[in-house]
Write a protein that holds these residues in place. Structure first.
Motif, mmCIF file in Angstrom:
data_model
loop_
_atom_site.group_PDB
_atom_site.id
_atom_site.type_symbol
_atom_site.label_atom_id
_atom_site.label_comp_id
_atom_site.label_asym_id
_atom_site.label_seq_id
_atom_site.Cartn_x
_atom_site.Cartn_y
_atom_site.Cartn_z
ATOM 1 N N CYS A 131 0.843 -1.194 0.000
ATOM 2 C CA CYS A 131 0.000 0.000 0.000
ATOM 3 C C CYS A 131 0.876 1.240 0.000
ATOM 4 O O CYS A 131 1.740 1.398 0.871
ATOM 5 N N VAL A 132 0.658 2.120 -0.981
ATOM 6 C CA VAL A 132 1.464 3.328 -1.126
ATOM 7 C C VAL A 132 0.560 4.553 -1.055
ATOM 8 O O VAL A 132 -0.446 4.629 -1.770
ATOM 9 N N GLY B 190 2.549 -4.238 -8.893
ATOM 10 C CA GLY B 190 1.302 -4.723 -8.312
ATOM 11 C C GLY B 190 0.905 -4.048 -7.022
ATOM 12 O O GLY B 190 0.128 -4.607 -6.239
ATOM 13 N N ILE B 191 1.399 -2.822 -6.785
ATOM 14 C CA ILE B 191 1.029 -2.118 -5.555
ATOM 15 C C ILE B 191 -0.403 -1.612 -5.669
ATOM 16 O O ILE B 191 -0.991 -1.538 -6.749
ATOM 17 N N ILE B 192 -0.988 -1.257 -4.519
ATOM 18 C CA ILE B 192 -2.230 -0.501 -4.487
ATOM 19 C C ILE B 192 -1.904 0.851 -3.892
ATOM 20 O O ILE B 192 -0.919 0.988 -3.143
ATOM 21 N N GLY B 193 -2.673 1.880 -4.233
ATOM 22 C CA GLY B 193 -2.270 3.184 -3.735
ATOM 23 C C GLY B 193 -3.326 4.247 -3.826
ATOM 24 O O GLY B 193 -4.329 4.107 -4.531
ATOM 25 N N THR B 194 -3.058 5.327 -3.100
ATOM 26 C CA THR B 194 -3.912 6.509 -3.090
ATOM 27 C C THR B 194 -3.040 7.734 -3.280
ATOM 28 O O THR B 194 -1.993 7.874 -2.632
ATOM 29 N N GLY B 195 -3.473 8.629 -4.165
ATOM 30 C CA GLY B 195 -2.783 9.887 -4.380
ATOM 31 C C GLY B 195 -3.721 11.049 -4.118
ATOM 32 O O GLY B 195 -4.911 10.978 -4.449
ATOM 33 N N ILE B 196 -3.200 12.103 -3.528
ATOM 34 C CA ILE B 196 -3.979 13.311 -3.250
ATOM 35 C C ILE B 196 -3.247 14.491 -3.846
ATOM 36 O O ILE B 196 -2.045 14.664 -3.631
ATOM 37 N N ASP B 197 -3.983 15.309 -4.627
ATOM 38 C CA ASP B 197 -3.354 16.482 -5.224
ATOM 39 C C ASP B 197 -4.368 17.612 -5.328
ATOM 40 O O ASP B 197 -5.554 17.384 -5.583
#
Length: 248
Positions: free
Chosen positions: A39-40, A59-66
């Protein structure tokens, strides 16, 4: 809520909003030994290239905020292009103070440490979203060579020589915050060229169809002066890198 419009104009064609290249992000992902399902969290995720690449390649999962609505939408489009929209999500919002509900294996802020008021505050913020034993990523400028005058520092778009450290001092500073530096990947001048020089064609194309826009004069001024300023100052004096940290 959005970033100043000038950045949406000058960097609208960028996939990466810092001096890294896709090859550098590939090197960083491999160096971190990312495992499938890791998880990134990425605060200040821009157009999402780092998360999308790592979702595809590792194969990572992730969340980005901008904060940029344009870049956030571009990130969602990039996830669709790479077939990883089911693995990553992008939130248009202010990353300042953002703490994830689920602890991350990697918590990153690559090039936007203003969200925490500087490096120390950003490390503290990221740590709140990090699982025990996880890795923090900080992307930060440093002086390749110390500017001999304050005027030269300002021509590198710093407010003062004291804004940045030279590389050994920057690395040492992480230890003062209680962290080991466990990896680093540094940008090179080619990466700086791709970040800075790519703005110039974007600005020129924008001016050709937006001559009457309220920002046209500012964009024209940047296009006129930025190439020479960048080549003389930023390219020679300023470095940039991503540093992987683990709490001692």
């Amino acid at each position: 809520m959005d970033i100043p419009r000038i950045f949406n104009i000058t960097e609208r064609a960028h996939r990466i909003h810092n001096p890294f290249t896709p090859e550098k992000f590939a090197t960083l992902g491999a160096a971190l030994r990312l495992e499938p399902g890791a998880c990134v969290l990425d605060l200040g995720s821009g157009s999402g290239e780092m998360l999308c690449m790592w979702a595809r390649d590792h194969g990572i999962i992730g969340t980005g905020i901008d904060m940029s609505s344009l870049f956030s939408e571009q990130a969602r489009q990039r996830a669709e292009e790479l077939g990883v929209a089911h693995q990553v999500r992008f939130i248009h919002g202010d990353a300042t103070g953002y703490v994830a509900d689920e602890k991350a294996d990697v918590a990153a802020c690559v090039g936007a440490t203003w969200i925490g008021g500087g490096v120390a505050g950003t490390i503290e913020l990221l740590a709140r979203s990090l699982r025990t034993g996880g890795i923090i990523l900080i992307g930060e400028p440093y002086w390749r060579q110390l500017p001999p005058t304050e005027d030269i520092a300002k021509r590198c778009l710093a407010s003062s020589v004291s804004d940045f450290l030279v590389l050994p001092e920057l690395i040492s500073s992480f230890g003062k915050h209680g962290y080991d530096v466990v990896e680093m990947v540094l940008a090179n001048q080619d990466g700086w060229d791709r970040y800075e020089a790519a703005k110039w064609l974007t600005m020129r194309r924008w001016l050709e169809v937006n001559a009457d826009d309220e920002l046209a004069e500012e964009v024209r001024a940047q296009l006129t002066t930025e190439p020479a300023r960048y080549a003389a100052y930023t390219r020679e004096y300023l470095g940039w890198g991503v540093f992987a940290l683990m709490r001692r």
